[in-house]
Design an enzyme around this catalytic site. Sequence first.
Site, PDB file in Angstrom:
ATOM      1  N   ILE A 154     -25.419  -0.959  26.039  1.00 36.71           N
ATOM      2  CA  ILE A 154     -24.433  -1.988  26.399  1.00 36.71           C
ATOM      3  C   ILE A 154     -24.241  -2.969  25.240  1.00 36.71           C
ATOM      4  CG2 ILE A 154     -23.959  -3.914  27.957  1.00 36.71           C
ATOM      5  CD1 ILE A 154     -25.502  -2.304  30.123  1.00 36.71           C
ATOM      6  N   ASP A 173     -33.006  -6.695  17.576  1.00 37.94           N
ATOM      7  CA  ASP A 173     -33.502  -5.620  18.428  1.00 37.94           C
ATOM      8  C   ASP A 173     -34.656  -4.958  17.683  1.00 37.94           C
ATOM      9  OD1 ASP A 173     -33.981  -3.118  19.679  1.00 37.94           O
ATOM     10  OD2 ASP A 173     -31.956  -3.113  20.517  1.00 37.94           O
ATOM     11  N   CYS A 232     -25.297 -11.435  30.863  1.00 30.90           N
ATOM     12  CA  CYS A 232     -24.855 -10.475  31.874  1.00 30.90           C
ATOM     13  C   CYS A 232     -25.885  -9.351  32.007  1.00 30.90           C
ATOM     14  CB  CYS A 232     -23.493  -9.887  31.502  1.00 30.90           C
ATOM     15  SG  CYS A 232     -22.152 -11.088  31.503  1.00 30.90           S
ATOM     16  N   ASP A 258     -23.943 -14.273  34.629  1.00 29.07           N
ATOM     17  CA  ASP A 258     -23.659 -13.334  35.714  1.00 29.07           C
ATOM     18  C   ASP A 258     -24.919 -13.021  36.513  1.00 29.07           C
ATOM     19  OD1 ASP A 258     -21.939 -11.488  37.142  1.00 29.07           O
ATOM     20  OD2 ASP A 258     -22.956  -9.854  36.096  1.00 29.07           O
ATOM     21  N   GLU A 263     -31.999 -14.071  42.934  1.00 34.00           N
ATOM     22  CA  GLU A 263     -30.720 -13.629  43.496  1.00 34.00           C
ATOM     23  C   GLU A 263     -30.918 -13.142  44.925  1.00 34.00           C
ATOM     24  OE1 GLU A 263     -28.869 -10.778  40.928  1.00 34.00           O
ATOM     25  OE2 GLU A 263     -28.758 -12.143  39.223  1.00 34.00           O
ATOM     26  N   HIS A 281     -23.299 -11.580  39.822  1.00 29.73           N
ATOM     27  CA  HIS A 281     -23.808 -10.280  39.339  1.00 29.73           C
ATOM     28  C   HIS A 281     -22.716  -9.203  39.423  1.00 29.73           C
ATOM     29  CE1 HIS A 281     -27.880  -8.145  38.608  1.00 29.73           C
ATOM     30  NE2 HIS A 281     -26.906  -7.501  37.999  1.00 29.73           N
ATOM     31  N   LEU A 282     -21.621  -9.471  38.728  1.00 25.94           N
ATOM     32  CA  LEU A 282     -20.455  -8.583  38.758  1.00 25.94           C
ATOM     33  C   LEU A 282     -20.416  -7.600  37.584  1.00 25.94           C
ATOM     34  CD1 LEU A 282     -17.613 -11.132  39.665  1.00 25.94           C
ATOM     35  CD2 LEU A 282     -18.890  -9.630  41.208  1.00 25.94           C
ATOM     36  N   GLY A 283     -21.458  -7.567  36.746  1.00 24.45           N
ATOM     37  CA  GLY A 283     -21.416  -6.780  35.513  1.00 24.45           C
ATOM     38  C   GLY A 283     -20.935  -5.355  35.692  1.00 24.45           C
ATOM     39  N   ALA A 284     -21.389  -4.704  36.760  1.00 21.68           N
ATOM     40  CA  ALA A 284     -21.018  -3.296  36.971  1.00 21.68           C
ATOM     41  C   ALA A 284     -19.909  -3.137  38.003  1.00 21.68           C
ATOM     42  CB  ALA A 284     -22.251  -2.504  37.412  1.00 21.68           C
TER      43      ALA A 284
END
Length: 531
Positions: A154, A173, A232, A258, A263, A281-284
């Site tokens: 991602i 990373d 996100c 997000d 939660e 939590h709308l990421g997907a």
Amino acid sequence: MAPKVLVSDKLSETAVQIFRDRGVEVDYLPDLGKDKEKLLEVIGQYDGLAIRSATKVTEKILAAATNLKVIGRAGIGVDNVDIPAASKKGVIVMNTPFGNSVTTAEHAIAMMFAVARQLPEASASTHEGKWEKNRFMGVELFNKTLGVIGAGNIGGIVCDRALGLKMKVIAYDPFLSDERAHKMGVMKVELDELLAKADFITLHVPMTEKTKNILSRENLAKTKNGVRIINCARGGLIDEEALVDALKSGHVAGAALDVFANEPATESPLFNMPNVVVTPHLGASTTEAQENVALQVAEQMSDYLLTGAVQNALNMPSVTAEEAAVMGPWVKLAGHLGDFVGQMTDEPIQAINILYDGLVTEMNLQALNCAAIAGIMKAANPDVNMVSAPVIARERGVQIATTTQEKSGVFDGYMKLTVVTETRERSVAGTVFSDGKPRFIQIKGINIDAEVGQHMLYTTNRDVPGIIGTLGGTLGKHGVNIANFTLGRTAVGQDAIAVLYLDAPLPQVVVDELKATGLFLQVKPLEFDAA
């Protein structure tokens, strides 16, 4: 008789039709997952269970699932499945790890735009009939520096989209190689440099002990004044109280979240703060992503039930049923070898070299490779599985090489795993004895015979008197029982190692005491999957 699948959560009609078209009998009962007692009553009839997040597959449900062979989760998260219980029951758990990557990345980009231009507040103000043009002064994304924490699947898509917006992209990373970063068109940096330089910071890492509160109060203080932060990925990556304080002080100019530590987040001090954009939590959550993961899970489950092919399994390698019986102990060994070097390695990995000797060379080496690579990557990404691990490794530019050779030495067969970083190589070798248990037979070129347990301790030292007594005495003082104790050395007075198999996790106080003795060059507690 055709296999039978229960779909107990909402899945698209197209996905349900895939089962039927492939010759799988399917019952589509999308509300059943919410009725635990009814699910418990009927689950014994089914060979497969297709779910989203509403159905909770507990140990109790699995105990009643007398015919169940596979659980397919349409999406990446499997918190609602008791995977250890499923493994014990012999039930494969599959997910669809890459079906919603683009959607989540796009949501992060959308959130970045929203916080840069204060779009939600401006929209609400205008809906109220106000015309506060001077109140909402935004900033451009053009030529700004975006710091991406986590440049995997991602995060990599976010980097690509941000470059298209003509942003300067820097990435942190631990598994990102220089070569991969160059190919992506981003600059690889350490975390402190990213914090100091980024105008926008976006998070794309899993939630682990290493990443928890990666944006802590201390790290938020290191950020550029006026930074804007987007998350996100997972709740818990940001110290939310510290973020509130940084927003109030003006050090952080805005945040777009997000995900939250708890939660569903029905209340939070972040709510209703100026220039804080929040979504549930709308990421997907796009039509395309939900359709993609539904179609993928239907194909994967059908493949397994009809042909035995395994894809994206979280608790089993991609091997046939015939191979699994023979390869099972070797797959476990490969995972343990990878887990060992993964826990020991903090630097970016440039290459993974796997040597197979003797009888193991006749097995499904691709599956063994996947198990070893998954073990290595698990330290940084606990969501990794044997299918996604090689993909993740390739994304990070890790070179993977496999070598085979005829039987050499005293063992009928063995595996040797070597990880190469910029500064060193680290290797470990192992075999499977006739009892089916994996053993470590060589570490750092030193021959040993160490049984692998769930809780272990690895130490390095110069070969001097007192090591055994110090280890035994210190652990005994703190009530830590030693199940197995293995020593090895290169030569008298030279490099030596000890590998201890313990009955319980090692308390940090024991580690600190051992280090304080000055006898040890390295003291490393290790944790492995339970047998």
